[in-house]
Design an enzyme around this catalytic site. Structure first.
Site, PDB file in Angstrom:
ATOM      1  N   HIS A   1       0.847  -1.199   0.000  1.00  0.00           N
ATOM      2  CA  HIS A   1       0.000   0.000   0.000  1.00  0.00           C
ATOM      3  C   HIS A   1       0.875   1.239   0.000  1.00  0.00           C
ATOM      4  O   HIS A   1       2.034   1.193   0.393  1.00  0.00           O
ATOM      5  CB  HIS A   1      -0.951   0.001   1.205  1.00  0.00           C
ATOM      6  CG  HIS A   1      -0.256  -0.139   2.521  1.00  0.00           C
ATOM      7  ND1 HIS A   1       0.159  -1.356   3.019  1.00  0.00           N
ATOM      8  CD2 HIS A   1       0.135   0.776   3.434  1.00  0.00           C
ATOM      9  CE1 HIS A   1       0.760  -1.188   4.176  1.00  0.00           C
ATOM     10  NE2 HIS A   1       0.774   0.103   4.446  1.00  0.00           N
TER      11      HIS A   1
ATOM     12  N   HIS B   1       0.944   5.271   1.205  1.00  0.00           N
ATOM     13  CA  HIS B   1       0.347   6.346   2.019  1.00  0.00           C
ATOM     14  C   HIS B   1       0.426   7.662   1.247  1.00  0.00           C
ATOM     15  O   HIS B   1       1.495   8.001   0.711  1.00  0.00           O
ATOM     16  CB  HIS B   1       1.155   6.556   3.305  1.00  0.00           C
ATOM     17  CG  HIS B   1       1.188   5.380   4.223  1.00  0.00           C
ATOM     18  ND1 HIS B   1       0.396   5.300   5.348  1.00  0.00           N
ATOM     19  CD2 HIS B   1       1.925   4.241   4.209  1.00  0.00           C
ATOM     20  CE1 HIS B   1       0.665   4.165   5.988  1.00  0.00           C
ATOM     21  NE2 HIS B   1       1.585   3.505   5.315  1.00  0.00           N
TER      22      HIS B   1
HETATM   23  P1  AMP Z   1       2.028   0.491   7.284  1.00  0.00           P
HETATM   24  O1  AMP Z   1       2.532   0.788   8.683  1.00  0.00           O
HETATM   25  O2  AMP Z   1       2.774   1.173   6.197  1.00  0.00           O
HETATM   26  O3  AMP Z   1       1.873  -1.000   7.070  1.00  0.00           O
HETATM   27  O4  AMP Z   1       0.591   1.145   7.229  1.00  0.00           O
HETATM   28  C1  AMP Z   1      -0.575   0.528   7.638  1.00  0.00           C
HETATM   29  C2  AMP Z   1      -1.599   1.625   7.765  1.00  0.00           C
HETATM   30  O5  AMP Z   1      -2.870   1.042   7.698  1.00  0.00           O
HETATM   31  C3  AMP Z   1      -1.534   2.396   9.087  1.00  0.00           C
HETATM   32  O6  AMP Z   1      -1.391   3.787   8.799  1.00  0.00           O
HETATM   33  C4  AMP Z   1      -2.873   2.078   9.750  1.00  0.00           C
HETATM   34  O7  AMP Z   1      -3.391   3.199  10.439  1.00  0.00           O
HETATM   35  C5  AMP Z   1      -3.734   1.718   8.561  1.00  0.00           C
HETATM   36  N1  AMP Z   1      -4.820   0.777   8.820  1.00  0.00           N
HETATM   37  C6  AMP Z   1      -4.740  -0.408   9.451  1.00  0.00           C
HETATM   38  N2  AMP Z   1      -5.943  -1.018   9.439  1.00  0.00           N
HETATM   39  C7  AMP Z   1      -6.793  -0.194   8.757  1.00  0.00           C
HETATM   40  C8  AMP Z   1      -8.163  -0.254   8.416  1.00  0.00           C
HETATM   41  N3  AMP Z   1      -8.935  -1.288   8.755  1.00  0.00           N
HETATM   42  N4  AMP Z   1      -8.714   0.775   7.712  1.00  0.00           N
HETATM   43  C9  AMP Z   1      -7.938   1.836   7.362  1.00  0.00           C
HETATM   44  N5  AMP Z   1      -6.631   1.951   7.670  1.00  0.00           N
HETATM   45  C10 AMP Z   1      -6.063   0.960   8.366  1.00  0.00           C
END
Ligand code: AMP
Ligand code: ZN
Length: 140
Positions: free
Chosen positions: A101, A103
Site C-alpha cells: 500500500h 500512504h
Molecule cells: P504500514 O505501517 O505502512 O503497514 O501502514 C498501515 C496503515 O494502515 C496504518 O497507517 C494504519 O493506520 C492503517 N490501517 C490499518 N488497518 C486499517 C483499516 N482497517 N482501515 C484503514 N486503515 C487501516
C-alpha cells in the site's frame, strides 16, 4: 490473487467497508483509520502483493500516477499545501500490514514535522563499496 487472511484484500474488495475516495478495477483508495494528518489516504491494489518487491509491474506503473491524482485532489479540497507519498517495506521499515500500500499524507502549513530524518555523513570509500555491490545485485 487475494489472500483470505488479509484485511487489506477484504477492504480493497469491498468485503469490509471503508471510507473510499476512489475505486477502479485495479485499486481502491481509502482513508487511513489512524491518520498522520487530516485526509491521510492509502492506495490499495485489489490484488494481494506483500510489498513493493512482489508488486506486479503493470500494477506498479499505475501507482504513481494515481498517487499524483489523489495528492492533487487533496490540495484542491482539503487545503493542504503539499503531501508525502510513503511506502513501507518490511517490519524494520514500519510496515504493519503486509499487503502493498501507498500512504498519501496531506501536509498543512504549520503542521507537525513528519517523514523526516537526521542526515548522516557519507564516506567516499563506503559509498564506492555500497554502489559496487548494489550495481552487481541489480544485474540479476
Ligand atoms: P504500514 O505501517 O505502512 O503497514 O501502514 C498501515 C496503515 O494502515 C496504518 O497507517 C494504519 O493506520 C492503517 N490501517 C490499518 N488497518 C486499517 C483499516 N482497517 N482501515 C484503514 N486503515 C487501516
Ligand atoms: Zn492482501
Amino acid at each position: 490473487m487475494t489472500d483470505n487472511n488479509c484485511i487489506f484484500c477484504k477492504i480493497a474488495g469491498g468485503e469490509i467497508p471503508s471510507a473510499t475516495v476512489y475505486e477502479d478495477s485495479d485499486f481502491r483508495v481509502i482513508l487511513d483509520l489512524g491518520p498522520a494528518s487530516r485526509g491521510h489516504a492509502l492506495i490499495l491494489p485489489k490484488e494481494h502483493f506483500k510489498d513493493l518487491c512482489e508488486l506486479d509491474e503493470s500494477v506498479a506503473a499505475k501507482v504513481l500516477p494515481l498517487a499524483g491524482k489523489v495528492g492533487a485532489a487533496m490540495k484542491e479540497v482539503l487545503g493542504c499545501s503539499g503531501f508525502n507519498v510513503v511506502q513501507n517495506n518490511g517490519e524494520t521499515a514500519g510496515q504493519t500490514v503486509f499487503h502493498f500500500h501507498v500512504h498519501i499524507i496531506p501536509r498543512y502549513e504549520g503542521g507537525p514535522a513528519m517523514v523526516t530524518w537526521t542526515p548522516g555523513n557519507a564516506d567516499s570509500t563506503e559509498l564506492a563499496e555500497i554502489s559496487d555491490s548494489l550495481k552487481e545485485a541489480m544485474k540479476s
